[in-house]
Motif scaffolding. Structure first.
Motif, PDB file in Angstrom:
ATOM      1  N   VAL A 161       0.832  -1.209   0.000  1.00 43.13           N
ATOM      2  CA  VAL A 161       0.000   0.000   0.000  1.00 43.13           C
ATOM      3  C   VAL A 161       0.869   1.262   0.000  1.00 43.13           C
ATOM      4  N   ILE A 162       1.862   1.312   0.876  1.00 45.78           N
ATOM      5  CA  ILE A 162       2.747   2.475   0.937  1.00 45.78           C
ATOM      6  C   ILE A 162       3.551   2.593  -0.356  1.00 45.78           C
ATOM      7  N   GLY A 163       4.058   1.459  -0.816  1.00 49.12           N
ATOM      8  CA  GLY A 163       4.878   1.459  -2.027  1.00 49.12           C
ATOM      9  C   GLY A 163       4.127   1.925  -3.257  1.00 49.12           C
ATOM     10  N   ILE A 164       2.906   1.440  -3.459  1.00 49.45           N
ATOM     11  CA  ILE A 164       2.158   1.827  -4.653  1.00 49.45           C
ATOM     12  C   ILE A 164       1.808   3.312  -4.613  1.00 49.45           C
ATOM     13  N   ALA A 165       1.511   3.829  -3.415  1.00 45.38           N
ATOM     14  CA  ALA A 165       1.184   5.254  -3.294  1.00 45.38           C
ATOM     15  C   ALA A 165       2.387   6.122  -3.676  1.00 45.38           C
ATOM     16  N   LEU A 166       3.571   5.735  -3.240  1.00 47.62           N
ATOM     17  CA  LEU A 166       4.777   6.483  -3.610  1.00 47.62           C
ATOM     18  C   LEU A 166       5.104   6.309  -5.088  1.00 47.62           C
ATOM     19  N   TRP A 167       5.034   5.080  -5.572  1.00 46.04           N
ATOM     20  CA  TRP A 167       5.345   4.781  -6.971  1.00 46.04           C
ATOM     21  C   TRP A 167       4.445   5.596  -7.896  1.00 46.04           C
ATOM     22  N   MET A 168       3.165   5.669  -7.580  1.00 46.51           N
ATOM     23  CA  MET A 168       2.200   6.380  -8.413  1.00 46.51           C
ATOM     24  C   MET A 168       2.116   7.866  -8.100  1.00 46.51           C
ATOM     25  N   ARG A 169       2.829   8.297  -7.046  1.00 46.61           N
ATOM     26  CA  ARG A 169       2.779   9.694  -6.620  1.00 46.61           C
ATOM     27  C   ARG A 169       1.339  10.114  -6.373  1.00 46.61           C
ATOM     28  N   ALA A 170       0.660   9.332  -5.542  1.00 45.64           N
ATOM     29  CA  ALA A 170      -0.764   9.520  -5.266  1.00 45.64           C
ATOM     30  C   ALA A 170      -0.976   9.866  -3.795  1.00 45.64           C
ATOM     31  N   PRO A 171      -0.725  11.101  -3.394  1.00 43.35           N
ATOM     32  CA  PRO A 171      -0.846  11.450  -1.981  1.00 43.35           C
ATOM     33  C   PRO A 171      -2.284  11.392  -1.462  1.00 43.35           C
ATOM     34  N   ASN A 172      -3.252  11.729  -2.278  1.00 44.17           N
ATOM     35  CA  ASN A 172      -4.644  11.759  -1.813  1.00 44.17           C
ATOM     36  C   ASN A 172      -5.215  10.357  -1.638  1.00 44.17           C
ATOM     37  N   THR A 173      -5.272   9.589  -2.725  1.00 47.01           N
ATOM     38  CA  THR A 173      -5.831   8.239  -2.613  1.00 47.01           C
ATOM     39  C   THR A 173      -4.899   7.327  -1.833  1.00 47.01           C
ATOM     40  N   GLY A 174      -3.591   7.593  -1.919  1.00 44.94           N
ATOM     41  CA  GLY A 174      -2.638   6.780  -1.165  1.00 44.94           C
ATOM     42  C   GLY A 174      -2.841   6.915   0.338  1.00 44.94           C
TER      43      GLY A 174
END
Length: 175
Positions: free
Chosen positions: A134-147
Motif C-alpha cells: 500500500v505504501i509502495g504503490i502510493a509512492l510509486w504512483m505519486r498519489a498522496p490523496n488516494t494513497g
C-alpha cells in the motif's frame, strides 16, 4: 507526459491485479483443502470490507497516478522498491504457511501455531507485506490523496482483522 511515464499506472495495474488474481486462486485452493481437513471458518466481519477496499484502493491510487502523470524518478523507484519488498514479505508468509494460507480466517483443529520461517521474526508478516504494498504503490504512483486514504482505511481494516485472527487462534494481544 512522456510515453513511458503514461505506461506506469497501466504497468502497476497489471502487476497488482495479476498477482491479486494468482493469490485468489491459491487462497481458494487452500481453503478447499483446509475445509476438507476439517477446518472451521471463523466469522469475520472485516473480510467483506477487505474484498472491496483492497482492489478499490489500488485502482484509485493508479488512477491518481495516471491523472497526475507521476514522473519516473527517485521517489517512484523508492515506491516500487517498497512495493516489491512488501510482496516479498507477503510471499515469505504465504510460503511458510503453505496450505494454511488463505484470504479467509480458517482454523484447523489441533494444528499448532506456525512459528517457523518469517513467523519467527514477525507476528503478522502477511499484513506487514500488505502495508508495504500500500505504501509502495502510493509512492510509486505519486498519489498522496488516494494513497493516504487507502493507507489509513486499509490499515484500520487490517487492525480489525488482526484482532479477529488472534482471537480465533487463542493468542493474547501483545502489550
Amino acid at each position: 507526459m512522456t510515453e513511458p511515464e503514461s505506461l506506469q499506472p497501466l504497468l502497476a495495474l497489471l502487476v497488482v491485479f495479476g498477482t491479486m488474481g494468482l493469490e485468489a486462486l491459491r487462497s481458494a485452493a487452500n481453503e478447499r483443502r483446509l475445509l476438507d481437513q476439517g477446518a472451521r471458518v471463523v466469522p469475520d466481519a472485516s473480510y467483506p470490507w477487505m474484498q472491496v477496499a483492497y482492489p478499490a484502493g489500488f485502482l484509485g491510487v493508479c488512477l491518481e497516478g495516471w491523472w497526475r502523470g507521476a514522473p519516473w524518478d527517485t521517489v517512484g523507484a523508492l515506491g516500487l522498491s517498497i512495493f516489491l519488498l512488501g510482496k516479498a514479505i507477503k510471499y515469505a508468509a504465504i510460503l511458510t504457511l503453505g496450505v494454511r494460507w488463505s484470504f479467509r480466517v480458517l482454523v484447523l483443529p489441533g494444528a499448532p501455531l506456525v512459528t517457523r520461517g518469517i513467523y519467527r521474526l514477525i507476528r503478522h508478516p502477511n499484513y506487514v507485506g500488505v502495508a508495504g504494498e500500500v505504501i509502495g504503490i502510493a509512492l510509486w504512483m505519486r498519489a498522496p490523496n488516494t494513497g493516504t486514504l487507502f493507507g489509513v482505511m486499509f490499515g484500520l481494516i487490517l487492525l480489525w482483522r488482526i484482532r479477529i485472527e488472534e482471537r480465533a487462534l487463542g493468542l493474547a494481544p501483545r502489550a
